[in-house]
Structures are given as structure tokens and as C-alpha cells.
Design a protein around this motif. Structure first.
Motif, short mmCIF file in Angstrom:
data_model
loop_
_atom_site.label_atom_id
_atom_site.label_comp_id
_atom_site.label_asym_id
_atom_site.label_seq_id
_atom_site.Cartn_x
_atom_site.Cartn_y
_atom_site.Cartn_z
N SER A 1 15.38 -5.71 -2.16
CA SER A 1 15.80 -6.41 -0.78
C SER A 1 14.11 -6.22 0.01
CB SER A 1 16.58 -5.47 0.05
OG SER A 1 16.28 -4.20 0.14
N LYS A 2 13.50 -5.34 -0.19
CA LYS A 2 11.86 -5.17 0.29
C LYS A 2 11.18 -6.60 -0.14
CE LYS A 2 11.50 -0.54 1.30
NZ LYS A 2 10.83 0.82 0.92
N LEU A 3 11.50 -6.66 -1.64
CA LEU A 3 10.57 -7.84 -2.12
C LEU A 3 11.13 -9.22 -1.33
CD1 LEU A 3 10.49 -7.12 -5.83
CD2 LEU A 3 8.62 -6.91 -4.33
N LEU B 1 1.00 -1.30 -0.22
CA LEU B 1 0.09 -0.12 -0.10
C LEU B 1 1.06 1.39 -0.04
CD1 LEU B 1 -2.79 -1.07 2.33
CD2 LEU B 1 -3.22 -0.72 0.00
N GLY B 2 2.16 1.23 0.78
CA GLY B 2 2.88 2.24 0.46
C GLY B 2 3.52 2.58 -0.78
N PHE B 3 3.72 1.74 -1.54
CA PHE B 3 3.93 1.63 -2.89
C PHE B 3 3.06 2.29 -3.67
CE2 PHE B 3 3.82 -0.08 -7.10
CZ PHE B 3 5.18 0.35 -7.60
N TRP B 4 1.71 1.82 -3.63
CA TRP B 4 0.47 2.15 -4.44
C TRP B 4 -0.02 3.42 -4.06
CZ3 TRP B 4 -0.90 -3.47 -3.50
CH2 TRP B 4 -0.65 -4.24 -4.57
N LEU B 5 0.15 3.76 -2.72
CA LEU B 5 -1.02 5.10 -2.42
C LEU B 5 0.27 6.27 -2.18
CD1 LEU B 5 -2.96 3.65 0.54
CD2 LEU B 5 -3.58 4.26 -1.82
N TYR B 6 1.47 6.04 -1.73
CA TYR B 6 2.35 7.11 -1.53
C TYR B 6 3.81 7.02 -2.44
CZ TYR B 6 -0.55 7.49 2.37
OH TYR B 6 -1.52 7.44 3.43
N GLY C 1 12.54 -9.67 1.56
CA GLY C 1 11.73 -9.45 2.97
C GLY C 1 10.25 -9.90 2.77
N ILE C 2 9.56 -9.54 1.77
CA ILE C 2 8.23 -9.75 1.77
C ILE C 2 8.05 -11.34 1.52
CG2 ILE C 2 6.18 -9.38 0.31
CD1 ILE C 2 6.95 -6.39 0.25
N GLY C 3 8.64 -11.92 0.57
CA GLY C 3 8.79 -13.08 0.40
C GLY C 3 9.31 -14.03 1.69
N LEU C 4 10.29 -13.65 2.17
CA LEU C 4 10.63 -14.26 3.68
C LEU C 4 9.31 -14.32 4.68
CD1 LEU C 4 14.35 -13.38 4.01
CD2 LEU C 4 13.40 -15.49 3.29
N VAL C 5 8.81 -13.26 4.76
CA VAL C 5 7.64 -12.99 5.83
C VAL C 5 6.59 -13.97 5.46
CG1 VAL C 5 6.01 -11.56 6.63
CG2 VAL C 5 8.22 -10.79 6.66
N CYS C 6 6.26 -14.07 3.94
CA CYS C 6 5.04 -14.85 3.71
C CYS C 6 5.51 -16.22 3.74
CB CYS C 6 4.85 -14.38 2.08
SG CYS C 6 4.04 -12.94 1.85
N CYS C 7 6.84 -16.42 3.58
CA CYS C 7 7.33 -18.19 3.62
C CYS C 7 7.04 -18.48 5.26
CB CYS C 7 8.59 -18.30 2.98
SG CYS C 7 8.53 -18.35 1.36
N GLY C 8 7.74 -17.61 5.92
CA GLY C 8 7.73 -17.62 7.51
C GLY C 8 6.39 -17.98 7.94
N VAL C 9 5.42 -17.14 7.70
CA VAL C 9 3.91 -17.37 8.25
C VAL C 9 3.44 -18.55 7.64
CG1 VAL C 9 1.63 -16.22 8.00
CG2 VAL C 9 3.74 -14.85 8.37
N PHE C 10 3.74 -19.02 6.42
CA PHE C 10 3.07 -20.18 6.01
C PHE C 10 3.59 -21.57 6.73
CE2 PHE C 10 3.75 -23.78 2.98
CZ PHE C 10 2.60 -24.14 2.56
N LEU C 11 4.99 -21.31 6.81
CA LEU C 11 5.74 -22.57 7.65
C LEU C 11 5.18 -22.37 9.11
CD1 LEU C 11 9.47 -22.33 6.37
CD2 LEU C 11 7.62 -23.73 5.66
N ILE C 12 4.79 -21.26 9.62
CA ILE C 12 4.41 -21.40 11.08
C ILE C 12 3.07 -22.06 11.27
CG2 ILE C 12 4.00 -20.06 13.00
CD1 ILE C 12 6.49 -18.21 12.34
N THR C 13 2.34 -21.43 10.40
CA THR C 13 0.86 -21.97 10.31
C THR C 13 0.80 -23.50 9.56
OG1 THR C 13 0.44 -21.06 8.03
CG2 THR C 13 -0.10 -19.69 10.05
N ARG C 14 1.64 -24.04 8.86
CA ARG C 14 1.53 -25.43 8.85
C ARG C 14 2.12 -26.00 9.73
NH1 ARG C 14 -2.06 -26.11 5.72
NH2 ARG C 14 -2.65 -24.33 5.98
N ALA C 15 2.65 -25.76 10.62
CA ALA C 15 3.38 -26.71 11.66
C ALA C 15 2.41 -27.01 12.76
CB ALA C 15 4.66 -25.81 12.11
N ALA C 16 1.20 -25.88 12.87
CA ALA C 16 0.12 -26.47 13.67
C ALA C 16 -0.65 -27.30 13.33
CB ALA C 16 -0.63 -24.99 13.89
#
Length: 111
Positions: free
Chosen positions: A92-94, A80-85, A96-111
Motif C-alpha cells: 500500500s505504501k508503494l 529513506l525511512g526504509f533504508w536508514l531506519y 501511494g508512492i506511485g500515485l504521488v509520483c503520477c499526480g506530481v507528473f500530471l500536475i506539472t505537465r498540465a502547466a
């Protein structure tokens, strides 16, 4: 159980909306003007509503899953910062975004 995940998702979206409104209200010359801007007041109210949703979600969702899931807000805020502002999205931001998404996916799959 689905309603607790819905509450978590709504909480994330409300937090993102609050962040965007705080950014929008950041145009005041002084901190007091910024704080009293209507966008800032509404943004803070959205943060409060997000906290209520998060508290509800924590009734059934383990904090080890709920809290990392909130990090998806980082992804949404960056986009949204990109699109709105016009804020740049670098490689490096991309990454990081990829790592966050992968991390959330892995954490939620481990449950």
C-alpha cells in the motif's frame, strides 16, 4: 526560470534532510531533550532554509505546481525511512508512492 525550479528542488531536499534529522533526534526521554538534541536543532534549521527556498521558488512558479511538487518529499522520506531506519515499505505504501509520483507528473505537465 530554471533557478526557481532549482530552488524548489533544493527546498524539497532540505525539508527531507530536516525530517531525517528530526527523526534522528527523537531519541530523547523527554520532549525538551528531543527538542534540544543537536540533530533536532539542525533539522529545524534545515526546515527554515527549505521554507526560504520555497518562498523564492514561489516568485515565479505557480503555487498550484509548487505545492504539489513538495509532495515528492513524501516519497523520499518513505524510502529513506526504509533504508536508514528499517521502516517497512508495504504494497500500500508503494501504491501511494506511485500515485504521488503520477499526480506530481500530471500536475506539472498540465502547466
Amino acid at each position: 526560470m530554471i533557478w526557481f525550479y532549482v530552488a524548489l528542488g533544493v527546498g524539497v531536499l532540505l525539508g527531507v534532510g530536516g525530517q531525517m534529522l528530526l527523526k534522528s533526534g527523537a531519541g530523547g526521554e523527554t520532549l525538551l531533550q528531543q527538542f534540544l538534541a543537536p540533530q533536532s536543532i539542525i533539522g529545524l534549521a534545515l526546515y527554515f532554509a527549505a521554507a526560504l527556498c520555497y518562498m523564492y521558488a514561489l516568485r515565479k512558479i505557480p503555487v498550484s505546481i509548487a505545492f504539489p511538487s513538495v509532495s515528492l518529499s513524501y516519497v523520499l522520506v518513505a524510502l529513506l525511512g526504509f533504508w536508514l531506519y528499517g521502516e517497512p515499505i508495504t504494497m500500500s505504501k508503494l501504491a501511494g508512492i506511485g500515485l504521488v509520483c503520477c499526480g506530481v507528473f500530471l500536475i506539472t505537465r498540465a502547466a
